[in-house]
Every structure is written in structure tokens, then in C-alpha cells.
Design a protein around this motif. Structure first.
Motif, PDB file in Angstrom:
ATOM      1  N   ALA A   1       6.352   2.598  -1.738  1.00 46.35           N
ATOM      2  CA  ALA A   1       5.449   3.755  -1.769  1.00 46.35           C
ATOM      3  C   ALA A   1       4.391   3.589  -2.860  1.00 46.35           C
ATOM      4  N   LEU A   2       4.730   2.890  -3.956  1.00 48.89           N
ATOM      5  CA  LEU A   2       3.751   2.694  -5.026  1.00 48.89           C
ATOM      6  C   LEU A   2       2.581   1.860  -4.514  1.00 48.89           C
TER       7      LEU A   2
ATOM      8  N   TYR B   1     -10.166  12.448  -7.293  1.00 49.60           N
ATOM      9  CA  TYR B   1     -11.291  11.676  -6.731  1.00 49.60           C
ATOM     10  C   TYR B   1     -11.904  12.331  -5.498  1.00 49.60           C
TER      11      TYR B   1
ATOM     12  N   MET C   1       3.017   5.647 -10.831  1.00 47.76           N
ATOM     13  CA  MET C   1       3.262   4.313 -11.377  1.00 47.76           C
ATOM     14  C   MET C   1       4.120   4.445 -12.638  1.00 47.76           C
TER      15      MET C   1
ATOM     16  N   VAL D   1      -0.543  -3.028 -10.431  1.00 48.86           N
ATOM     17  CA  VAL D   1       0.707  -2.344 -10.083  1.00 48.86           C
ATOM     18  C   VAL D   1       1.870  -3.329  -9.989  1.00 48.86           C
TER      19      VAL D   1
ATOM     20  N   MET E   1      -1.861   3.194   7.576  1.00 50.40           N
ATOM     21  CA  MET E   1      -0.758   2.319   7.188  1.00 50.40           C
ATOM     22  C   MET E   1      -0.158   1.625   8.409  1.00 50.40           C
TER      23      MET E   1
ATOM     24  N   PRO F   1      -6.653   1.178   5.203  1.00 48.80           N
ATOM     25  CA  PRO F   1      -6.384   2.429   4.481  1.00 48.80           C
ATOM     26  C   PRO F   1      -7.202   2.574   3.194  1.00 48.80           C
TER      27      PRO F   1
ATOM     28  N   HIS G   1       4.936   2.434 -14.933  1.00 48.43           N
ATOM     29  CA  HIS G   1       4.522   1.714 -16.145  1.00 48.43           C
ATOM     30  C   HIS G   1       3.256   2.310 -16.750  1.00 48.43           C
TER      31      HIS G   1
ATOM     32  N   ALA H   1       5.597   8.771  -6.008  1.00 46.30           N
ATOM     33  CA  ALA H   1       4.896   7.482  -6.072  1.00 46.30           C
ATOM     34  C   ALA H   1       3.961   7.393  -7.269  1.00 46.30           C
TER      35      ALA H   1
ATOM     36  N   PHE I   1      -6.251   6.141 -12.485  1.00 45.96           N
ATOM     37  CA  PHE I   1      -6.195   4.951 -11.617  1.00 45.96           C
ATOM     38  C   PHE I   1      -7.206   4.971 -10.464  1.00 45.96           C
TER      39      PHE I   1
ATOM     40  N   THR J   1       1.760   1.466  -1.338  1.00 48.89           N
ATOM     41  CA  THR J   1       1.059   2.271  -0.336  1.00 48.89           C
ATOM     42  C   THR J   1       0.108   3.245  -1.023  1.00 48.89           C
ATOM     43  N   ALA J   2       0.620   3.922  -2.055  1.00 53.33           N
ATOM     44  CA  ALA J   2      -0.201   4.910  -2.759  1.00 53.33           C
ATOM     45  C   ALA J   2      -1.450   4.251  -3.323  1.00 53.33           C
ATOM     46  N   ALA J   3      -1.279   3.110  -3.983  1.00 49.76           N
ATOM     47  CA  ALA J   3      -2.434   2.441  -4.584  1.00 49.76           C
ATOM     48  C   ALA J   3      -3.435   2.030  -3.512  1.00 49.76           C
ATOM     49  N   THR J   4      -2.924   1.542  -2.381  1.00 52.35           N
ATOM     50  CA  THR J   4      -3.828   1.125  -1.306  1.00 52.35           C
ATOM     51  C   THR J   4      -4.632   2.305  -0.784  1.00 52.35           C
ATOM     52  N   ILE J   5      -3.945   3.433  -0.570  1.00 47.92           N
ATOM     53  CA  ILE J   5      -4.652   4.592  -0.028  1.00 47.92           C
ATOM     54  C   ILE J   5      -5.668   5.126  -1.029  1.00 47.92           C
ATOM     55  N   MET J   6      -5.369   4.985  -2.321  1.00 50.78           N
ATOM     56  CA  MET J   6      -6.347   5.408  -3.329  1.00 50.78           C
ATOM     57  C   MET J   6      -7.549   4.472  -3.385  1.00 50.78           C
TER      58      MET J   6
ATOM     59  N   PHE K   1       3.197  11.860  -1.713  1.00 50.62           N
ATOM     60  CA  PHE K   1       4.443  11.357  -1.148  1.00 50.62           C
ATOM     61  C   PHE K   1       5.632  12.202  -1.601  1.00 50.62           C
TER      62      PHE K   1
ATOM     63  N   ARG L   1     -12.804   3.189  -8.587  1.00 47.58           N
ATOM     64  CA  ARG L   1     -14.175   3.534  -8.202  1.00 47.58           C
ATOM     65  C   ARG L   1     -15.187   3.236  -9.296  1.00 47.58           C
TER      66      ARG L   1
END
Ligand SMILES: Nc1ncnc2c1ncn2[C@@H]1O[C@H](COP(=O)(O)OP(=O)(O)OP(=O)(O)O)[C@@H](O)[C@H]1O
Ligand SMILES: [Mg+2]
Lengths: 263, 359
Positions: A163-164, B157, B94, A182, B59, B79, B96, B92, B105, A166-171, B88, B110
């Protein structure tokens, strides 16, 4: 059926500890011998001192072999991380034909006996006319260490919550950005663990080195192995002591890393 | 040009379907999500909600059909280039990164200047009412706080469309109610379009402008919460949303239905002929003494089986001779006559409260 009685359990326990002692004691006995002051390998030593360690640093050949080993181990570690981590990433995240075959191929050195790999490399290097001793050693060692780096990196990648990504990709993150910001930071402990193992394996490697090393680039284990054929030098005990300490340090470092990871 | 884009729906699915091998996860589906709408995909496990949402997110690609977002055909767009946001179930975030870095992020992707990033992150943290957590790590926050952060990371964003897959699924009941209000507030304050997935009908009824009820990979009904509740079109919809009495019956024309036991009642709407079920919602029904029925009401005789008192409402279960249980719900302070279990009583409801369902 009841769980085995207390007596039976104790018996099994004693057997297990005996076997463990049989396997580990020799490595432990070597340590006091390393601190002995005689030229013969005797246990227990009559006198203690650091004379054997001094001889390691003063007798010709030992230090230079150690430097070769260090140099080769560093290069091997670097190369196997640089190749192994992207390979693990591709194998775990990518979708391409022949993926399973590639995984099997990359991990095959674990399954093939070391001596077979060694002979194969010997013939191969002769065929392609590769003469540089360092390069021969590093390439030979990478064959042996790469599977370990791939396996530890893959284990780290499996721990990363999909999901991390996926989340980054969608952002809006590109694949590369996602990997750098990530995935890579999240698997850093696994990469360091894999690198440490690669270093140890390379530093300790005898069989492949024996076949591919050239006369001017002898690694420490190879020199130990050849020296024992002429005389059983007690310096070997001192070297073994240092190697044991190095292994123990690396294993402790890995254990700490894994502790941090699971915390 | 301007006209066309403002008129276009925010999301438009044109005959979209999805197969996984032999499994048909989504049958050919048509959907238009309006600008600024809060649309919920509701349905039991495996009904295709996530599949549909993931296709809007990109996805997974559809097996067939086309997907439009904001007037643009995005069927082949990855996507990362669809310009949407997603929240989610497991947040989800991060692990770290600090909360600040997490929210920054998408702005860093952007290439927004650092001082503007700082301003915008601090502003959204205010909006989600978490002004003092910027330097913490996600695991130092509670589940509810983490979900607020993930909302903040989404709205920071300004995506015109936000997808949410069971975002409150991991929270306990009280927190869920609170977060429902929070998400509704953000939705109306920011004017964003939200496509929301849940299998919790209450959540769907509370939050949505419209609900798309899904069942086994196809759309059962797409309606406002009110219409879905009071005018379900299928037995599945009636049973999935709220409680109801479902009485096997047959339409005999003239807006009348005949029950198994021969009694005839009037029906408000639904099919005109055929066999099926008469559906009445519990709060439309009343208990009265046997035979004491007001004119213009439908009535059935039955035996009172039991009564449950929950908070402000009382629920009666009445056995009817057609082998169905009628469910009657009254407000606690509305009770006029006390009945005891086993008593013969009449159940009445207004003639326009019954709906005939032939599927
Ligand atoms: N990657 C996949 N491969 C094969 N079948 C899948 C895959 N993803 C989903 N399915 C199947 O598609 C159907 C719909 O799944 P989906 O995840 O959309 O359901 P859902 O409505 O989100 O359910 P839930 O409420 O449990 O999340 C299910 O039958 C599921 O088994
Ligand atoms: Mg789902």
C-alpha cells in the motif's frame, strides 16, 4: 499422547547441547591457543601472550594477504549490492517473461557445489583470457555472495507494505522516485545485512579463491590453507581468533539491525 | 471548451468490466460521478468495490470499456498521472518519514518550493485539527490521528477527485462516527469529489450523496440514501440496507397484492404482475389490537413473538401465517398499548408504504 515426560525432555536437551558443544568447542578452543606463546598448537597453552599476533604482523606474506582479502571483500560487497538489490527489486516488483527462470539462475550458486562453481570459473576465466588477479577473485566471489544479497534484499522487500508503494504512485511518484524515497529507505537494514554477509563470505572464501587466485594475489584464507600443508603454524590460531572476532562482530551488527527493523 | 469540461462528470465509466481469468470481478458497468459528489460503493465482500475503485485509480486496467476523469480519457494513463488522491484503510503513511515529511511528499514530487511546502503542510494540519504533530513519526499517533494525517496528505495537493477504500475500517465505533463527520466536513468545505468504498451500510447512508449498491460484480442499484432505503428495487437491496419485512406475494392488478394466506393488501409501487415479495420498512408498521384497524390502512393478523427494547426504539417480531416474520419498529415514547408475547394482534401500515419486489 502426553507431551514427553520431564526425564525424556531432559535427555533430549542434553543430547542437543552435546552436539552443539561438539560443533562449537573447536572454534572456542582455538582462541586460547591463539593467545599461547609456543610455536606448537597445544591445548591448553603453557604460557600466554600476544607473541603469535606479533608474528602475524611481522612474518612476510600475512599482512599483504590480509590486504588482498580486504580489498577483494570490499569490492565484492560493493558489486554484489549494486547488482543484487536492483535484481531483487526487479524480481519482486517487476512483471516480465522468464522472471522465475532468472530468479533460479541468480540463486543457482547456492545450489551448485562450491567446487563445481570454482572449476567452472577457472576454465571460464582461462577461456576469456582474464588475467587480473583481483578481478578474477572479485568476480568469483560475487557469484557466491550475490544470492545472499538477493535473498536478504528480497526478504526486506517482502516486508514493505504494498500500500505504501501504491500510495506513492497515486500521489504522482515515478518508479525511480518511489524506489529512492520509499522502498530504498525501508529496506536499508536488509541491504546492510546482506552487505555484511557478502563481506564475510568473501573474506572467508577458500574454494573459489584457490582455483581463481593468481600467485601474486593470494587471499588470507588461501595463504592459511597453503601454509598448513607445509607446517602446522600456531600463527593460524591467532588468525582464526581474529576471524572469529570479525564474524562475531558482523553477526552482532546484523542482529542489532534486525532488532531495529522489527521494533 | 470551458463549458464542456464543467459539464463533464468527474468520473465516467463507460461499459467498464474486469475479469481475473474465469472470475468476473466486475460486469459491464456504467457510472457517472458528478462534480463535488460524495458517491459510495457499497456491497458485501467480493462484490467488486475495490476492483472498481482500483480501476478508477489506475492500479488495475479494465478488461473492457473506457474510463474518463475530469473529461479526459485516462484508460491508458498510469496512476501517477491521473492527478487523483487516495486514502487507504491502513493509512499507508511512510513509517520512515515524520508527519511533516509525509504530507510534504506529494508536494515535493510536484517540485513546489520549500517555503510554500511548509505553509501548505501547516495549513492542512490545521484543517484536520492536528496542529502539533508535524515532527512525530506515524507510529507515535493513534489510528484516528494517522487517518487524519493521511487525509491531510491527500488534500494538500488539491486533487479534484479523492478515492477512499474503507478508510475507517480499522477504527473503533466511536472514532468511526467522529471521522465520518470529519470527512463529510472536508468534503463540503473543500468541494472535492469523493468516491468512497465501504461494506458498512450505516456509514454509506450517513455520508453519501448517492450510493451505488453492488452485488456479485454488478450494480444492484444507484440511488440517494433515501431512495435506496424507501424504494429498493430488488430484494437484495431491501435486505442489505436496513431491516424490512419481506412477505411472499403475487400482484393481482389494480395495485393489489395477494399473500399466500389469501389476504389482499394495497401496494404503493413496483412491478404490476408476477410473483415476488412485498416489502415494508419496520418504522412504517404499527401494532394494534386485533381487528382494531383504521380505515385506509393495510393490516395483517399475527402472533406477537417477542419485543426488543434498544435505546429509544422498540422492535416487535410478529409471526404471520405466511411463514414470515414481520418486523415492527416504534419509538419508545410512542407506545400506546402494551402487548404480551403470544398475543394475537394486527400489524398495520399505510397503503403507500408497501413496495412490491419481483426480483
Ligand atoms: N488480483 C485478483 N486476482 C483474482 N481475483 C481477484 C483479484 N482481485 C479481486 N479478485 C476477485 O474479484 C472479486 C471482487 O473483488 P473485490 O476485491 O473488488 O471485492 P470487494 O467488494 O472490494 O470486497 P471486500 O469488501 O472484501 O474488500 C472477488 O471475487 C475477488 O476474489
Ligand atoms: Mg475491498
Amino acid at each position: 499422547m502426553m507431551v514427553g515426560s520431564g526425564g525424556e525432555l531432559r535427555l533430549v536437551g542434553i543430547a542437543a547441547w552435546s552436539i552443539l558443544a561438539f560443533l562449537i568447542l573447536p572454534s572456542l578452543i582455538i582462541i586460547p591457543i591463539g593467545f599461547g606463546n609456543s610455536n606448537e598448537i597445544i591445548f591448553p597453552p603453557n604460557r600466554f601472550g600476544i607473541e603469535l599476533f606479533v608474528r602475524f604482523f611481522t612474518e612476510p606474506g600475512w599482512v599483504s594477504a590480509t590486504l588482498v582479502s580486504l580489498r577483494v571483500a570490499c569490492a565484492t560487497t560493493f558489486l554484489s549490492v549494486v547488482v543484487g538489490v536492483p535484481a531483487a527489486y526487479a524480481l519482486s516488483r517487476g512483471r516480465f517473461p522468464g522472471k522465475r527462470l532468472l530468479a533460479l539462475f541468480l540463486l543457482s550458486p547456492i545450489m551448485v557445489p562450491g567446487v563445481v562453481v570454482a572449476v567452472a570459473l577457472y576454465i571460464y576465466f582461462a577461456r576469456i583470457g582474464l588475467r587480473d588477479g583481483d578481478v578474477r577473485l572479485v568476480l568469483g566471489h560475487v557469484v557466491a555472495t550475490l544470492p545472499f544479497v538477493i535473498v536478504t534484499a528480497s526478504a526486506g522487500l517482502r516486508q514493505v507494505d504494498p500500500a505504501l508503494e501504491t500510495a506513492a504512485t497515486i500521489m504522482g511518484a515515478s518508479r525511480f522516485y518511489l524506489f529512492r524515497r520509499v522502498t530504498l529507505p525501508l529496506i536499508r537494514p536488509s541491504i546492510i545485512a546482506g552487505a555484511l554477509f557478502a563481506f564475510l563470505i568473501s573474506f572467508d572464501e577458500v574454494v573459489i579463491s584457490w582455483f581463481v587466485a593468481r600467485a601474486d594475489t593470494t587471499t588470507l584464507p588461501v595463504k592459511m590453507f597453503s601454509s598448513i600443508q607445509w607446517e602446522v603454524s600456531a600463527v593460524l590460531a591467532a588468525i582464526s581468533t581474529m576471524l572469529t572476532a570479525l564474524s562475531a562482530l558482523v553477526c552482532l551488527a546484523v542482529a542489532r539491525l534486525q532488532g531495529k527493523e522489527s521494533a | 471548451m470551458v463549458n464542456r469540461t464543467t459539464a463533464a462528470p468527474m468520473v465516467h465509466l463507460d461499459n467498464v468490466s474486469k475479469n481475473y481469468g474465469a472470475v468476473q470481478a466486475l460486469r459491464s458497468t456504467h457510472l457517472e460521478v458528478r462534480r463535488g459528489e460524495f458517491l459510495t460503493l457499497l456491497g458485501p465482500s467480493g462484490s467488486g468495490k475495490t476492483t472498481l475503485l482500483n480501476m478508477i485509480a489506475g492500479m488495475t486496467g479494465p478488461s473492457d470499456g473506457q474510463i474518463w476523469i475530469d473529461g479526459r480519457d485516462v484508460t491508458e494513463v498510469p496512476p501517477s498521472r491521473r492527478g487523483i488522491g487516495m486514502v487507504f484503510q491502513n493509512y499507508a503513511l511512510m513509517p520512515h518519514m515524520t508527519i511533516f515529511q509525509n504530507i510534504a511528499f506529494p508536494l515535493e514530487i510536484r517540485r513546489i518550493p520549500a517555503d510554500e511546502i511548509r505553509q501548505r503542510v501547516m495549513k492542512v494540519l490545521e484543517i484536520v485539527r492536528l496542529p502539533n504533530v508535524a515532527e512525530r513519526k506515524p507510529k507515535e499517533l493513534s489510528g484516528g490521528q494517522q487517518q487524519r494525517v493521511s487525509l491531510a496528505r491527500c488534500i494538500v495537493y488539491n486533487p479534484s477527485l479523492i478515492l477512499m477504500d474503507e478508510p475507517l475500517g480499522a477504527l473503533d465505533k466511536n472514532l468511526r462516527d467522529q471521522m465520518q463527520l470529519e470527512i463529510r466536513r472536508l468534503h463540503s468545505e473543500l468541494g472535492i469529489t469523493i468516491v468512497y468504498v465501504t461494506h458498512d451500510q450505516e456509514e454509506a447512508l450517513n455520508m453519501s450523496d448517492r450510493i451505488m449498491l453492488m452485488n456479485g460484480g454488478s450494480v444492484e442499484q444507484l440511488d440517494t440514501p433515501h431512495d435506496l432505503y424507501y424504494a429498493p428495487r430488488t430484494r437484495f437491496a431491501a435486505e442489505f440496507i436496513g431491516r424490512s419485512s419481506l412477505i411472499p406475494s403475487e400482484m393481482i392488478g389494480g395495485g393489489q397484492a395477494r399473500l399466500n394466506d389469501g389476504s389482499v393488501v394495497r401496494v404503493n409501487r413496483g412491478a404490476n404482475a408476477g410473483k415476488g415479495h412485498l416489502m415494508v420498512r419496520p418504522e412504517s408498521m404499527r401494532l394494534v389490537q386485533a381487528g382494531n384497524v383504521d380505515a385506509g390502512m393495510n393490516a395483517l393478523q399475527g402472533t406477537l413473538q417477542g419485543t426488543l427494547v434498544t435505546g429509544g426504539s422498540i422492535t416487535h417480531f410478529v409471526a404471520h401465517s405466511s411463514n414470515t416474520t414481520l418486523i415492527v419498529q416504534e419509538l419508545a415514547n410512542e407506545r400506546r398499548t402494551a402487548f404480551t408475547s403470544g398475543e394475537q394482534i394486527s400489524v398495520t401500515w399505510p397503503v403507500d408504504a408497501g413496495i412490491f419486489l419481483d426480483r
